[in-house]
Design a protein around this motif. Structure first.
Motif, short mmCIF file in Angstrom:
data_model
loop_
_atom_site.label_atom_id
_atom_site.label_comp_id
_atom_site.label_asym_id
_atom_site.label_seq_id
_atom_site.Cartn_x
_atom_site.Cartn_y
_atom_site.Cartn_z
N ILE A 159 15.34 33.75 -53.28
CA ILE A 159 14.30 34.39 -54.10
C ILE A 159 14.34 35.90 -53.88
CG2 ILE A 159 11.80 34.68 -54.37
CD1 ILE A 159 11.56 31.65 -53.63
N THR A 160 14.39 36.31 -52.62
CA THR A 160 14.41 37.74 -52.28
C THR A 160 15.60 38.43 -52.95
OG1 THR A 160 13.38 37.25 -50.16
CG2 THR A 160 14.43 39.39 -50.37
N ALA A 161 16.74 37.78 -52.96
CA ALA A 161 17.94 38.36 -53.56
C ALA A 161 17.84 38.44 -55.08
CB ALA A 161 19.17 37.55 -53.16
N SER A 162 16.99 37.62 -55.69
CA SER A 162 16.94 37.57 -57.16
C SER A 162 15.88 38.47 -57.78
CB SER A 162 16.72 36.12 -57.61
OG SER A 162 15.40 35.71 -57.27
N VAL A 163 14.90 38.95 -57.02
CA VAL A 163 13.83 39.76 -57.62
C VAL A 163 14.29 41.21 -57.80
CG1 VAL A 163 11.97 38.29 -56.76
CG2 VAL A 163 12.70 40.26 -55.42
N HIS A 164 13.71 41.89 -58.79
CA HIS A 164 14.08 43.28 -59.08
C HIS A 164 13.53 44.24 -58.04
CE1 HIS A 164 15.97 42.57 -62.95
NE2 HIS A 164 15.03 41.69 -63.20
N ASN A 165 12.33 43.97 -57.53
CA ASN A 165 11.69 44.85 -56.56
C ASN A 165 11.32 44.05 -55.31
OD1 ASN A 165 11.58 47.30 -58.21
ND2 ASN A 165 10.09 46.17 -59.46
N PRO A 166 12.25 43.82 -54.38
CA PRO A 166 11.97 42.99 -53.20
C PRO A 166 10.79 43.48 -52.36
CG PRO A 166 14.33 43.42 -53.38
CD PRO A 166 13.64 44.27 -54.41
N ASN A 186 8.24 42.85 -61.96
CA ASN A 186 9.48 42.67 -62.72
C ASN A 186 10.16 44.02 -62.96
OD1 ASN A 186 8.07 43.86 -64.80
ND2 ASN A 186 7.86 41.97 -66.01
N ALA A 187 11.18 44.04 -63.78
CA ALA A 187 11.94 45.26 -64.04
C ALA A 187 11.10 46.35 -64.70
CB ALA A 187 13.15 44.93 -64.91
N PHE A 188 9.98 45.97 -65.35
CA PHE A 188 9.10 46.93 -66.01
C PHE A 188 7.94 47.36 -65.11
CE2 PHE A 188 10.98 44.22 -69.33
CZ PHE A 188 11.71 45.19 -70.00
N GLY A 189 7.92 46.87 -63.86
CA GLY A 189 6.86 47.24 -62.92
C GLY A 189 5.59 46.41 -63.06
N LEU A 190 5.63 45.34 -63.85
CA LEU A 190 4.47 44.47 -64.02
C LEU A 190 4.52 43.33 -63.00
CD1 LEU A 190 4.55 44.17 -67.92
CD2 LEU A 190 3.03 45.62 -66.55
N LYS A 191 3.38 43.07 -62.36
CA LYS A 191 3.32 41.99 -61.37
C LYS A 191 3.24 40.65 -62.11
CE LYS A 191 1.08 40.45 -57.18
NZ LYS A 191 0.03 40.71 -56.19
N LYS A 192 4.17 39.78 -61.81
CA LYS A 192 4.25 38.46 -62.44
C LYS A 192 4.32 37.38 -61.37
CE LYS A 192 4.64 39.72 -66.79
NZ LYS A 192 3.88 39.18 -67.88
N THR A 193 3.94 36.17 -61.75
CA THR A 193 4.02 35.02 -60.84
C THR A 193 5.11 34.09 -61.35
OG1 THR A 193 1.67 35.22 -60.35
CG2 THR A 193 2.71 33.13 -59.79
N PHE A 194 5.89 33.59 -60.40
CA PHE A 194 7.05 32.76 -60.73
C PHE A 194 7.05 31.49 -59.90
CE2 PHE A 194 8.12 37.21 -61.23
CZ PHE A 194 8.77 37.27 -62.46
N ASP A 195 7.76 30.48 -60.37
CA ASP A 195 8.06 29.27 -59.60
C ASP A 195 9.57 29.23 -59.39
OD1 ASP A 195 5.48 28.12 -59.31
OD2 ASP A 195 5.57 27.40 -61.38
N ALA A 196 9.96 29.06 -58.16
CA ALA A 196 11.37 28.90 -57.83
C ALA A 196 11.61 27.43 -57.50
CB ALA A 196 11.76 29.77 -56.65
N TYR A 197 12.65 26.86 -58.08
CA TYR A 197 13.04 25.48 -57.82
C TYR A 197 14.40 25.51 -57.13
CZ TYR A 197 9.36 24.65 -61.20
OH TYR A 197 8.15 24.65 -61.86
N CYS A 198 14.38 25.24 -55.83
CA CYS A 198 15.61 25.25 -55.03
C CYS A 198 16.04 23.82 -54.76
CB CYS A 198 15.39 25.97 -53.70
SG CYS A 198 14.88 27.69 -53.85
N GLU A 199 17.32 23.57 -54.88
CA GLU A 199 17.90 22.28 -54.49
C GLU A 199 18.98 22.56 -53.46
OE1 GLU A 199 19.32 19.72 -57.57
OE2 GLU A 199 17.31 19.41 -58.38
#
Length: 154
Positions: A88-95, A126-139
């Motif tokens: 997840i950390t590696a995939s976000v635009h602003n860790p 996100n890339a536009f600086g807006l705070k968003k909530t996400f679900d990560a599905y890891c297998e």
């Protein structure tokens, strides 16, 4: 009457008859004459026997091989959780804005083939600086191979 059924025993020092409950031998003065040196009280003996049996069973189960790569418990839970968080950390635009929802946003289960599935909710800008909530599905496969799918909520 045999000594096993009687209340008498033999002093382990002078070998004369004494009461099993005697604190000292009336003949030689030996303390606890009916008990032999090295005698173990019965509750302790049964406890040691039980402990030995449990250790033996545990050793047998820990050395039992699993067939092929199947692991009924899946990849270790804590290691899997950390792998998912790292992905997840590696995939976000602003860790630096990442907020992992560790308690209410976490779920984990293991499928029949040993694959561990983790659902992790997080928020980040996100890339536009807006705070968003996400679900990560890891297998995570029993061998440790990770796949991740991230979906924005709402």
């Amino acid at each position: 009457m045999s000594k096993e059924n009687s209340k008498l025993s033999e002093c382990h020092v002078c070998h004369r008859e004494v009461s099993r409950k005697a604190k000292t031998c009336p003949h030689c003065g030996q303390k606890h004459p009916a008990k032999r040196p090295g005698d173990v009280p019965r509750p302790l003996a049964w406890g040691l026997i039980g402990f030995t049996v449990l250790v033996g069973i545990n050793m047998i189960n820990s050395t039992r091989p699993t067939s092929g790569s199947y692991n009924p418990l899946g990849f270790p839970a804590e290691q899997s959780k950390q792998m998912c968080i790292d992905a997840i950390t590696a995939s976000v635009h602003n860790p630096s804005t990442l907020n992992i929802h560790r308690v209410s946003g976490y779920g984990s289960n293991v499928s029949g083939n040993g694959t561990r599935r983790i659902t992790q909710t997080f928020s980040a800008k996100n890339a536009f600086g807006l705070k968003k909530t996400f679900d990560a599905y890891c297998e995570i496969s029993p061998e440790g191979k990770l796949t991740i799918n991230i979906v924005e909520q709402g």
